[in-house]
Design an enzyme around this catalytic site. Sequence first.
Site, PDB file in Angstrom:
ATOM      1  CG  HIS A 109       2.753   4.617  50.276  1.00 24.50           C
ATOM      2  ND1 HIS A 109       2.947   3.974  50.540  1.00 24.50           N
ATOM      3  CD2 HIS A 109       1.302   4.451  49.565  1.00 24.50           C
ATOM      4  CE1 HIS A 109       2.612   2.750  49.705  1.00 24.50           C
ATOM      5  NE2 HIS A 109       1.552   3.253  48.606  1.00 24.50           N
ATOM      6  CB  SER A 158      -1.732   2.329  48.150  1.00 25.13           C
ATOM      7  OG  SER A 158      -0.764   3.227  47.895  1.00 25.13           O
ATOM      8  CG  ASP A 181       5.613   4.307  53.136  1.00 20.15           C
ATOM      9  OD1 ASP A 181       5.399   5.151  51.538  1.00 20.15           O
ATOM     10  OD2 ASP A 181       4.502   3.273  52.728  1.00 20.15           O
TER      11      ASP A 181
END
Length: 1534
Positions: free
Chosen positions: A745, A438, A742
């Site tokens: 991240h 990610s 978040d």
Amino acid sequence: MKWSKKDYKKSLTDDDDSSSPMASPLLKKLIILNFLNFLSSTIIVDSSEPQCRHYTSIISFGDSVADTGNYVHLSDVNHPPQAAFLPYGETFFHSPSDRYSDGRLIIDFIAEFLGLPYVPPYFGSQNVSFEQGINFAVYGATALDRSFLVEKGIESEITNVSLSVQLNIFKQILPNLCASSSRDCREMLRGSLILMGEIGGNDYDYLFLEGKSITEIKELVPLVIRAISSAIMNLIDLGGKTFLVPGNSPIGCFSAHLTLFQTAKEEEYDPLTGCLTWLNEFGEYHNVQLKAELKRLQKLYPHVNIVYADYYNSLYRFFKEPAKYGFKNRPLVACCGAGGQYNFTIYQQCGYGGVSYCQNPSEYVNWDGFHFTEATHQKMAHDILNGPYATPTFDWSCLGSASKLILSFLLLFSSITIVASSEPLCRNYKSIISFGDSIADTGSYVHLADVNHLPQAAFLPYGETFFHSPSGRYSDGRLIIDFIAEFLGLPYVPPYFASQNVSFEQGINFAVYGATALDRAFLMETGIESDFTNVSLSVQLNIFKQILPNLCASSSRDCRKMLGDSLILMGEIGGNDFNYPFFEGKSINEIKELVPLVIKAISSAIVDLIDLGGKSFLVPGNFPLGCFPAYLTLFQTANEEEHDPFTGCMPRLNEFGEHHNEQLKTELKRLQKLYPHANIIYADYYNSMYRFFQEPAKYGFKNRPLGACCGVGGKYNFTVNEECGKRGVSYCQDPSEYVNWDGYHLTEATHKNMAHGLLNGPYATPAFDWSCLGSGTKKEEKVHRRLSLAMAFPLKKLIILSFLLIFSSTIIAASSETPCRYYNSIISFGDSYSDTGNYLYLCDVNHPPPAAFLPYGETFFHHPSGRNSDGRLIIDFIAEYLGLPYVPPYFGSQNVSFEKGINFAVYGATALDGAVLAEKGIGSELTNVSLSVQLNIFKQILPNLCASSSRDCREMLGDSLILMGQIGSNDYYYPLFQGKSISEFRDIVPLVIKAISSAIVDLINLGGKAFLVPGLDPLGCYPPYLTLFQTGKKEEYDPLTGCLTWLNEFGEYHNVQLKTELRRLRKLYPHVNIIYADYYNSLYRFFKEPAKYGFKNRPLVACCGVGECGYRGVSYCQNPSEYVNWDGYHLTEATHQKLVYGILNGPYATPAFDWSCPGSPSVDKEYFFSKPPCRHYKSIISFGDSSADTGNFIRLSDVNHPPQGAFLPYGETFFHSSTGRYSDGRLIIDFIAEFLGLPYVPPYFGSQNVSLENGINFAVYGATALDRAFLVEKGIVSDFTNVSLSVQLNIFKQILPNLCASPSRDCREMLGDSLILMGEIGVNDYNYPLCEGKSINDIKELVPLVTKAISSAIVDLVDLGGKTFLVPGNFPLGCYPSYLTLFQTTEEEELDPFTGCLPWLNEFGEHHNEQLKKELKRLQKLYPHVSIIYADYYNSMYRFFQEPAKYGFKNRPLGACCGVGGKYNFTVNKECGYRGVSYCQNTSEYVNWDGYHLTEATHQKMAHGLLNGPYATPAFDWSCLGSASPDKEYPFSI
């Protein structure tokens, strides 16, 4: 301990003293420090031609320190030496290379730097070309012949190839070497760098190891030096021109010597390093003798460049501060060895069976006890080639900006490389290929997900900051991969999955949220669940391989070329392999077992891609997971010791991340060795990010960096199952202030900072090399490399430049284009801060405002100009800087062109309309020309403004710098003075901000592209506020500044709101450059440290006051430049000037201006506005006294009674005969001439058949500024000479027509092209009365007369055409031996306790200098087209008395070198030049020469400080001199 010579023979490494390493952190521009060493060392090269050469070969002599294979070839094949076996050569060559190290030697790094092949050994080389180098150095070699040593009873059985043997072999084969070359022999030697060693160390080692005493060994030193010197002279006779001659190393720090001479006597060891002091002192003794001999040779052969390589100090620093240079804290230990305190045993040496070596040789200084590691050699080579351990330093300026040699070497040293060998790979990357999870996923996971169960990143606020909609990225905006793409001028990398009709020619991304390095099946076998995705690294790679033929088919390149031209981003990957078991509760030890498997998976993928053609890999490490909100929440504990007290992070998790990273780096190092043609770059995500937790505020983050921006609840704003993107979960107002987005991240702001650190260092190892991206590449103050890519589309350039600027400032904008522009005009709105005359025109003519009267305008304009200051405003300095005229006021201007600027700012103006303020009960009677009124007038006249221009309206605004104020302060000023409290009008702050914002938006819609928006000042530091709100409450005042804190806090509150709004505007208008001008902090520093910025220590006081300035009876201060405040409400010109410097050149503009466009202005000094233009000076014209006299007085003297300066030792140091100069060598004027490439300036008097085209000198020993007749009238006798300044000037005027007749220039042109040196003159006017016993007060009366005489002469010369004047001030005479002797006192309080100088006499010198500077300032205003430079002789010299050792002088700097008797070696009537008066052995260690005058060494250092700053005001500008520009620390050695 006892040992025998036999024990030692086999162990001996001839170079014990010479194998010294040298390292350097980051290679700076190779041309900058060319003269630094020249002055900072003891060697003084008298005269050498410009040293910059293209060396076409290397010729080497010496011992094992430079032996590249000779000894192995000379040895018995049945008994090869240690260096014939591993681990010798292991680090770089991966096999024994016959070098005595784990890798390369200093000579190898020199060869690499010069772009030459490694220098082949002469012995045993067959079918080898020696055209580019030949090496005769042999392990064990001596400087003295073996037969001589044997006669002395010294055994040297290792080799008989002494220096003379090596030299004789060279002479024998020289004809053959030349025959095989296209050059003759002399030309071949002339083009070679000749390396003389290290040699001599073994001559001493053999004796040391046979137990001889230091005294006995010292007898060899002159013989060794003579042998080296003789060899150099032989080679000079053959044609040699450049020699690198190393000194001895600190052998007392060598593992072998420390073992062999080990003792329990602590006093024999250096307490700081643990080295043996007596051995090191011997090495220094050798070096001192060697340097003295090299100095002698340099005088004999001034056309030759003899460079001393300081192996001793270059190496010794590694023992003093090992960690600083990347070495272990036990630097005395050998890497390869066995046993003992220093890992050295005489019979178990490196290369023998059973002897091991360290895991990482780059952490060790010493390799095998006698020799050094490659890492040490590398660092030493850097600082020899680049200074400061070469004297004089090398000059590489002629190699041109295109030289890849320099650039590649730069890269080699600019990183803490883990790569043993990789070519410098500067490439234009044409695409990005990305694998990972990610951290790099640009949309794949969203496309792979079930459309009925979309992941969080499919919803806002993901993507909010930059894309303004979800983009599939796990952040509020861009990722690291996006910033890399922007930087390379490539489009954002599209995700492979579900991308339709998308071109992958410039990039493809396989990274998927949740992906692992290990396959899912394997993880499940291990009992680890990974439900997110099955697209592991091997899956991503297999898909890539399958589609590769299609990718290549759509490109004009074949597959291998496509991969070779791509930057391949390998992750970050592996984090999830550890995340899943962490969250399942596995222990650290269990998870650690996965680390080698994860690394193997990454390594395997890299190898696969290399096989396919990949050449450049960026491989990120793990993050500091212990700082992530998700981990901190899930592993939350009340146990304080589980948290780092400084950051709050969890050390055990971070240590795991570091463990992974260490293993990864080790593997990348292994791969780099296997694939030296590939460039494998480690991206240090851990440290790049960890710094934000250590110093969040420094990087623009909040002081609570561990909390998530988007989340809900708990200490870290993170709750499982209530995560970002879900309903009801809010996010922070300003994500750019948060590190974490978040919980898992990062924010765009974090990605941006990290990307900068990777692309521009220091978080990429080895660092990227962007040097090949065009000649436009420039070194910048904040970004080490700017890109100016030769791309087809200008937009790409803009993207790159913008990206660099974003990172090089404290910019908080989400996206803005590069601000570098040619501003064609200035459009200004605001209040009195920018009003250049509007209010004056709007006022009732019968009641003009104060600014209509003097002293307003006095300093610069010499009449009122409608400005509320003593001179220029900020807007005026900006106009000057941009090369634009001062911005005319709109109101009342008739027949004025507004094409280059228009100003609507009005004194008293407000941001809010008068009606709005009236509704709030706030009166504003001064003017009704609010911001909206100003803007409406502008809109009305805009069509006419455009009609008069060749540009349309949008283009005109786009090319303008729009200055939005300062505006808003009056909105607060009126209620404050009407008695309202802060809380009563605090609510108008958002209205003021909205008014400014609304005006900016209106102007953007009209075409505006560049806005400078000032914040509020620290009003609590202004005299009216301090007066009106005066109180006895100490707590209301800042104890450091005396300002009112509550009022300053209000100003800061306004500024925070303004910055927030500007950030919002930047996001809305990314194509516009909106710059915040930090007036608050830029100004506040003057109140904190006034003296530092040239202001008085009472900075809160107005210069013009008592009643209001401008009214009758109100006086103003004598020197406004010493005051911050002008009239209570406004600032002085001096303050405006300093403020604007910080805005145009940083750090008080956010984002910073970019002036990199070709031809843009350049800011490089605090007082850049009065900077002299860069000129090629074609001659020097000099007036003055003995400080500049190059022979006039001798020629004017009675031949039967010549002065002292006619005899030796005057002139001894440089000219070797007396030249009429009052020094041992050159004067300041001589160094200036050298610097400008001009001949020494000939004296006018007595010069026959001498060309005066390049200079003429009228300075005469004893000359005065005032005429002799005048001094006699004053009762002052000056018997020396009657050639005063006016006499010198009159003679010049008389002969001027003849001077002009000879060159091709007319008289005005000749003077305009000359540097005119005005002295030093004036000191004798004071000397004579001082020596006659006059009081200081009597003598002070002369100061204005002396200053006037100098000023008058300058004016005369300006009228004749002079354009550049260098005007020296007075010296610190209270530090001169003559004065200290004549005014000797036993009263200690009369002497400065730190320097021993006479303060009262120095204070007089400073008094003269202050008056002189004031007069020069006045002249500069009168003649703005002329450059009048003040030469600060006082401070330039005074520093030598404060810190003599720092500048290479003895600790007794007050004594004369040449003199006799007394405390200061000075006696009247027994002065230098008379019989029986001796002089010091080393003049370069003395400041003073003869009691009255200075040594060459002092002149040299002073000249450097004048020509290269900071002792010239304003500083010289040499930028127009091209590659020959004296942009060097100490330029004279060129």
